[in-house]
Structures are given as C-alpha cells and as structure tokens.
Design an enzyme around this catalytic site. Structure first.
Site, short mmCIF file in Angstrom:
data_model
loop_
_atom_site.label_atom_id
_atom_site.label_comp_id
_atom_site.label_asym_id
_atom_site.label_seq_id
_atom_site.Cartn_x
_atom_site.Cartn_y
_atom_site.Cartn_z
N ARG A 13 45.32 36.37 47.53
CA ARG A 13 45.58 37.47 48.52
C ARG A 13 44.55 36.99 49.87
O ARG A 13 45.00 37.08 50.97
CB ARG A 13 45.49 38.76 48.28
CG ARG A 13 45.62 39.79 49.19
CD ARG A 13 46.94 39.84 49.88
NE ARG A 13 47.05 40.67 51.06
CZ ARG A 13 47.77 40.75 51.85
NH1 ARG A 13 48.95 39.80 51.96
NH2 ARG A 13 47.84 41.52 53.10
N ASN B 53 35.61 48.94 51.38
CA ASN B 53 35.72 48.77 49.88
C ASN B 53 34.72 48.28 49.13
O ASN B 53 33.85 47.61 49.81
CB ASN B 53 37.35 48.09 49.66
CG ASN B 53 38.05 48.87 49.68
OD1 ASN B 53 38.24 50.02 49.04
ND2 ASN B 53 39.41 48.58 50.12
N ARG C 206 35.76 37.17 49.27
CA ARG C 206 37.06 37.84 48.87
C ARG C 206 37.58 36.71 47.90
O ARG C 206 38.12 36.82 46.97
CB ARG C 206 37.75 38.26 49.74
CG ARG C 206 38.98 39.23 49.28
CD ARG C 206 40.06 39.66 50.34
NE ARG C 206 41.11 40.24 49.83
CZ ARG C 206 41.97 41.26 50.30
NH1 ARG C 206 41.80 41.35 51.51
NH2 ARG C 206 43.06 41.35 49.62
N TYR D 158 47.98 50.85 42.57
CA TYR D 158 47.01 50.11 42.07
C TYR D 158 46.94 50.14 40.59
O TYR D 158 46.18 49.07 40.01
CB TYR D 158 45.65 50.40 42.63
CG TYR D 158 45.50 49.86 43.94
CD1 TYR D 158 44.66 48.42 44.04
CD2 TYR D 158 45.61 50.16 45.10
CE1 TYR D 158 44.58 47.54 45.29
CE2 TYR D 158 45.60 49.52 46.25
CZ TYR D 158 44.75 48.07 46.45
OH TYR D 158 44.82 47.74 47.98
N CYS E 208 40.76 56.59 51.69
CA CYS E 208 41.81 55.33 51.41
C CYS E 208 43.01 55.39 51.88
O CYS E 208 43.43 56.71 52.03
CB CYS E 208 41.64 55.12 49.75
SG CYS E 208 42.80 54.01 49.36
N ASP E 209 43.25 54.31 52.41
CA ASP E 209 44.89 54.28 53.20
C ASP E 209 46.07 54.32 52.33
O ASP E 209 47.05 54.48 52.80
CB ASP E 209 45.07 53.61 54.40
CG ASP E 209 44.77 52.03 53.78
OD1 ASP E 209 44.91 51.80 52.64
OD2 ASP E 209 45.04 51.30 54.86
N HIS F 29 42.14 54.40 43.98
CA HIS F 29 42.80 53.24 43.53
C HIS F 29 43.30 53.35 41.95
O HIS F 29 43.46 52.29 41.17
CB HIS F 29 42.33 51.89 43.69
CG HIS F 29 42.35 51.48 45.25
ND1 HIS F 29 42.10 50.12 45.66
CD2 HIS F 29 42.72 51.97 46.45
CE1 HIS F 29 41.89 49.98 46.83
NE2 HIS F 29 42.62 51.13 47.42
P1 NAD Z 1 36.92 41.54 57.64
O1 NAD Z 1 36.02 40.41 56.74
O2 NAD Z 1 37.81 41.05 58.69
O3 NAD Z 1 36.05 42.39 58.53
C1 NAD Z 1 34.86 43.00 58.03
C2 NAD Z 1 33.75 42.77 58.84
O4 NAD Z 1 32.49 43.29 58.38
C3 NAD Z 1 33.30 41.19 59.25
O5 NAD Z 1 33.35 41.18 60.71
C4 NAD Z 1 31.82 41.21 58.85
O6 NAD Z 1 31.08 40.46 59.51
C5 NAD Z 1 31.48 42.60 58.99
N1 NAD Z 1 30.17 42.98 58.07
C6 NAD Z 1 29.98 42.56 56.74
N2 NAD Z 1 28.88 42.97 56.34
C7 NAD Z 1 28.16 43.75 57.32
C8 NAD Z 1 27.23 44.71 57.56
N3 NAD Z 1 26.31 44.78 56.90
N4 NAD Z 1 26.87 45.27 58.81
C9 NAD Z 1 27.74 45.12 59.65
N5 NAD Z 1 29.08 44.35 59.53
C10 NAD Z 1 29.29 43.51 58.52
O7 NAD Z 1 37.58 42.53 56.62
P2 NAD Z 1 38.92 43.28 56.76
O8 NAD Z 1 39.92 42.45 55.85
O9 NAD Z 1 39.32 43.75 58.02
O10 NAD Z 1 38.51 44.58 55.79
C11 NAD Z 1 37.32 45.26 56.19
C12 NAD Z 1 37.28 46.44 55.35
O11 NAD Z 1 38.10 47.46 55.31
C13 NAD Z 1 37.23 45.83 53.77
O12 NAD Z 1 36.06 46.40 53.17
C14 NAD Z 1 38.43 46.26 53.41
O13 NAD Z 1 38.44 46.19 51.91
C15 NAD Z 1 38.63 47.75 53.99
N6 NAD Z 1 39.68 48.32 53.90
C16 NAD Z 1 39.83 49.39 53.34
C17 NAD Z 1 40.93 50.16 53.15
C18 NAD Z 1 41.12 51.56 52.66
O14 NAD Z 1 41.98 52.16 52.18
N7 NAD Z 1 39.89 52.29 52.15
C19 NAD Z 1 42.24 49.74 54.06
C20 NAD Z 1 42.10 48.38 54.72
C21 NAD Z 1 40.90 47.87 54.79
C1 G6P Z 2 45.28 48.98 50.79
C2 G6P Z 2 44.30 49.74 50.17
C3 G6P Z 2 42.84 49.19 50.76
C4 G6P Z 2 42.84 47.56 50.87
C5 G6P Z 2 44.00 47.24 51.43
C6 G6P Z 2 43.94 45.54 51.22
O1 G6P Z 2 45.30 49.48 52.22
O2 G6P Z 2 43.99 51.00 50.14
O3 G6P Z 2 41.81 49.72 50.07
O4 G6P Z 2 41.86 47.24 51.49
O5 G6P Z 2 45.19 47.71 51.18
O6 G6P Z 2 45.09 45.19 51.92
P1 G6P Z 2 45.03 43.47 52.23
O7 G6P Z 2 46.06 43.38 53.14
O8 G6P Z 2 43.69 43.14 52.90
O9 G6P Z 2 45.15 42.99 51.12
MN MN Z 3 42.01 51.74 49.40
#
Ligand code: NAD
Ligand code: G6P
Ligand code: MN
Length: 442
Positions: A285, A147, A93, A265, A169-170, A199
C-alpha cells in the site's frame, strides 16, 4: 463570530491540501483568522506551503497564512492544532508493511507488527508536538488523526494525561457514508451506536434520527452480499483498488458476527492468511500511495507554483474530512455534536477495563468529549478487544521502559503474529529498520 487560529502539524502531509480546501469550504461555519503549516521536513512542506500560499491569496486573502519548521512560530497563538504527522514518512511505512510480509505475516500501517513499529515511532513525534502546543498555546486543543491512533491515544493517556488532545479516526465516518448510501439517506440523518478499539470495532445500531427507525438489518442484508461496496462514488478517499477489496471483505466479517456491522480493519485479524496471499511483498500500500496520492498531490502543488495561480488546480476538497470541522466547532461553540472518538473507557463499555482507550460515540462540547454508555458487550468481542488493547498498552509500556521483553510480549499478543519465535525474529528486524526512530531497548 470569533475567528480561529489553526496550525496543521504534518504540513507536508498528502492530506494537507484536501484539509485546507475543506477548511476554506467551511469558513462560514468555522471562521479562520490564521492558518499555519508546521512540519519538521521543511523541503517537503515547502512544496505544499508555496502552492497553498498562492491558492489562499486568491481564494481567501483575509486569512493570514504561513508555513514554518520553527515550533515556536508554529505553535504560538493558536486555538487548534490539527495533527497528521507520519514519523518516518513513506519510506518507513514501506518497511512496516514489507518486513512482516517477509515472514508471511500481514504488513499493515496500523495493525499487527507494522502498526506496533509505527506506534513506537509515532509516540516520540506526538509527545514532541503536544509539548510545543502546551508550551506556546496552553489553551489550545489538538485534534489528532496521526496513526496508529490506538497506540497514540494510549500514549497520550499515560504520558500526557492532562493534555487537551482528541484522537479521532475517519474510518467510521467513511463507512457511515457508505451505509447511508445503501439505504438512501445522508450521514447527518443517522445516529449510531458503536463499540470497540480504534480500527477494531462494531456498529450495534444505525438509526434514523427523525423517525427512530433502526436500519441495522437493511444494511446487513446489503453487506452480507456486497460488503460496503456501493454503486456510487461516495468518497474522495478509500477509492483505490485495494480499498475496494477491503470494503468488499466486510461481507466475510459480518458472517463471523452477524449481529453487528464490522469495521473494515477487522479483516487483518480474522483473515490474515487471505490478506497475505493477496499482497505483493514487492509493492505494498505504501508503494500504491507513493505512486498515487502522493504523486498527484505534489504534482498538483508544483503546477500551481509553476503557473503562479491556483485557478483550475488539481487540489481537491477532502469532503469526508468535514468531521474535523465538526469536531473543532464542537469544542469552539459547545455544539454537543455526537461523534465517535477514542477515549478512556471509564465505564462506557460496562464490562471492559476502565483504563482502556476505546472507540465509542461521545457528545463533544467545550470541555471535550463525554462518552456515551454502550452497555455490556458480548464475550467474543470482549476477549478479542482485551487481547488487542493489551498489546497496545504493552507497546506504550515498552516504549516508556525501553523494554525489549515487553515489546516482544506485545508482538506475541498480536493476533496476527503466529508464534513467539517469529515474533522475536520480527522484532529484531524491526529494531534494525527503526534505528534512530525508536528508543533504545534493553
Ligand atoms: P505523509 O508522510 O504524507 O505526511 C506526514 C508529514 O508528517 C510529513 O510531511 C512528515 O515530514 C511530517 N512529520 C513527521 N514527523 C513529524 C514531526 N515529529 N513533527 C512534524 N512533522 C512531522 O503522510 P500521510 O499519508 O499524509 O498521513 C499523515 C498521517 O495521517 C498518518 O499518520 C496517517 O496514518 C494519518 N491518517 C489518519 C487517518 C485517521 O483516520 N486517523 C486518516 C488518514 C490519515
Ligand atoms: C483510513 C484509516 C486511517 C488510515 C487511512 C490509510 O482512513 O482510518 O487511519 O490512515 O485509511 O489510508 P491510505 O490511503 O494511506 O492507505
Ligand atoms: Mn483510522
């Protein structure tokens, strides 16, 4: 009531404890018999796994809890996979954010070149876990919030068209919470109309379900002054300083299109220079999260392990994440909950491509989501969305075909990238940084 078996993919995620706590809070609405964590980084996951094992033994001993890196063990006998993986983790990231900034271009997790780079990594990880789920629990559903959701959703549509994956998405959930605060309501009392891509969208209506009153103008009046910055702490997420700036910036997004309420976004597309000027290329970030949320969550886990108890622990319920329970319940109990999901358009936006993955309100039941018609959208938004969705589609094509040319074109289509020469230099840098994560491009 039936009890469900859940696997959380990305068990080592910073969001895992918050989601587990939220699931526990909701067990009366959504009973759980088995809860498993799955991650391909066993060491990272074990910290959270061990702590949660202690917590669950104390707070919900009836739930069979385990954590594993073995796909067969993880995905066998599950009803739902809640997926939040980050392929490449925080180290990548950081690259997604810092490489574009070297060129004076927005460096963001899901938007522009950073989002494209992340998308090229995520597709592999997502297809992998979808295949595990289909092999070991063919009737299960995946609730995915990994994501970049727009690119992931398009990859699912093209590469696994029959897989039971819901992409959500949240951000709209979090923003609706802020809107409800502005008008003194709760999100549950409101019903919205919305159109766009993930987004990349706009609210066209925010109505009181009971009275039918339209709140759009009242909310706009507030947003025109303050953006979505509210006086009260309304979320467990999106509270860091950089997020406050993002909520505030919605004010300038509303000025561009005063008819609708914008997704936060959009700021990366409309004010990229401003964003770059307010970024620190040495501390993005990713650094903020590593020093903040990641550190807090893993420190709290280690404390639980050291003390051998989760009493007075610093794991907090991710209350905003209750939409994940709502979504699971909608599938499990055919609740017909109305939620925003990322789905194939097929006419939901009347004057937009059928095969575009759009974000619109859907009615969710046991057979999945039924998108609600949002009618025709104005030319301005339609043009912006077509450019953006085409960039997202071309990333997926580039991935499948291993095409350098198409990925270059995708970068050229991104509104954030100023010209083709910069796009090419960026692409060459991203290829080097993502070695081992992307397919080979020719
Ligand atoms: P993080 O790095 O703390 O956790 C992600 C985990 O996924 C890690 O432990 C990593 O080892 C694991 N991982 C990676 N590739 C993998 C695979 N192929 N199989 C199994 N595990 C695997 O990240 P985070 O900040 O906690 O975020 C997690 C995800 O959630 C991100 O993609 C983030 O963008 C997403 N997210 C989405 C929303 C949304 O609105 N859609 C909101 C919050 C977070
Ligand atoms: C929002 C978005 C997510 C994104 C997150 C990032 O919730 O909808 O898609 O992953 O923000 O947050 P962060 O705190 O990791 O920058
Ligand atoms: Mn999102």
């Amino acid at each position: 009531m039936k009890k469900f078996s859940i696997v959380i993919a990305g068990g080592g995620s910073t969001f895992t404890p918050g989601i587990v706590m939220m699931l526990l809070e909701n067990v009366d609405r959504f009973p759980i018999r088995t809860l498993k964590l799955y991650d391909n980084d066993g060491e990272r996951q074990a910290v959270l796994g061990e702590a949660l094992e202690i917590l669950l033994k104390e707070q919900a001993p009836e739930i069979d809890f385990s954590y594993t890196t073995d796909p067969k063990e993880a995905f066998t006998d599950v009803d739902f996979c809640m997926a939040h993986i980050r392929v490449g983790k925080y180290a990548m990231r950081e690259q997604d954010e810092k490489i574009p900034l070297k060129y004076g271009i927005v460096g963001q997790e899901t938007c522009g070149p950073g989002g494209i780079a992340y998308g090229m990594r995520s597709i592999t990880g997502m297809m992998e876990i979808i295949d595990y789920m289909e092999e070991y629990s063919p009737d299960a559903w995946m609730l995915n919030y990994s994501n970049p959701a727009a690119i992931v959703a398009e990859a699912c549509r093209v590469m696994r068209p029959n897989a039971k994956v819901l992409n959500i998405c949240d951000m709209p959930v979090g923003t609706l919470r802020r809107m409800s605060q502005i008008i003194g309501k709760t999100p549950a009392e409101l019903e919205v109309r919305y159109f766009g891509l993930n987004h990349f969208g706009w609210w066209t209506s925010v109505k009181d379900i009971a009275t039918g009153h339209e709140y759009l103008d009242e909310i706009k009046e507030y947003v025109a002054e303050n953006g979505y910055l509210t006086q009260v702490e309304v979320d467990t997420q999106h509270m860091d300083e950089s997020w406050q700036a993002t909520h505030k910036k919605a004010k300038d997004l509303l000025a561009i299109e005063p008819r609708f309420l914008p997704n936060t976004y959009l700021k990366y597309y409309f004010y990229p220079d401003y964003e770059v000027a307010h970024s620190n290329p040495e501390f993005t970030r990713a650094n903020e999260v590593m020093a903040g949320r990641e550190k807090e969550v893993f420190t709290a886990a280690k404390e639980i392990i050291e003390k051998g108890t989760a009493e007075n622990s610093n794991f907090h319920i991710d209350s905003h994440a209750s939409f994940i329970v709502d979504l699971a319940r909608a599938i499990a109990f055919n609740t017909h909950e109305r939620m925003l999901l990322i789905v194939e358009n097929n006419g939901a936006i009347a004057n937009f491509d059928d095969d575009a993955m759009v974000e619109v309100p859907c009615i969710v039941g046991s057979d999945g989501p039924e998108p609600l018609a949002q009618g025709k959208i104005p030319q301005f938004e339609r043009a912006l969305m077509l450019q953006q969705v085409t960039a997202e589609k071309m990333v997926v094509e580039a991935y499948i075909e291993g095409s350098y040319q198409k990925l270059w074109q995708a970068l050229c289509l991104s509104k954030i990238v100023p010209n083709a020469a910069v796009a090419k230099n960026l692409l060459d840098d991203l290829i080097i940084a993502n070695k081992g994560f992307w397919p080979e491009l020719n």
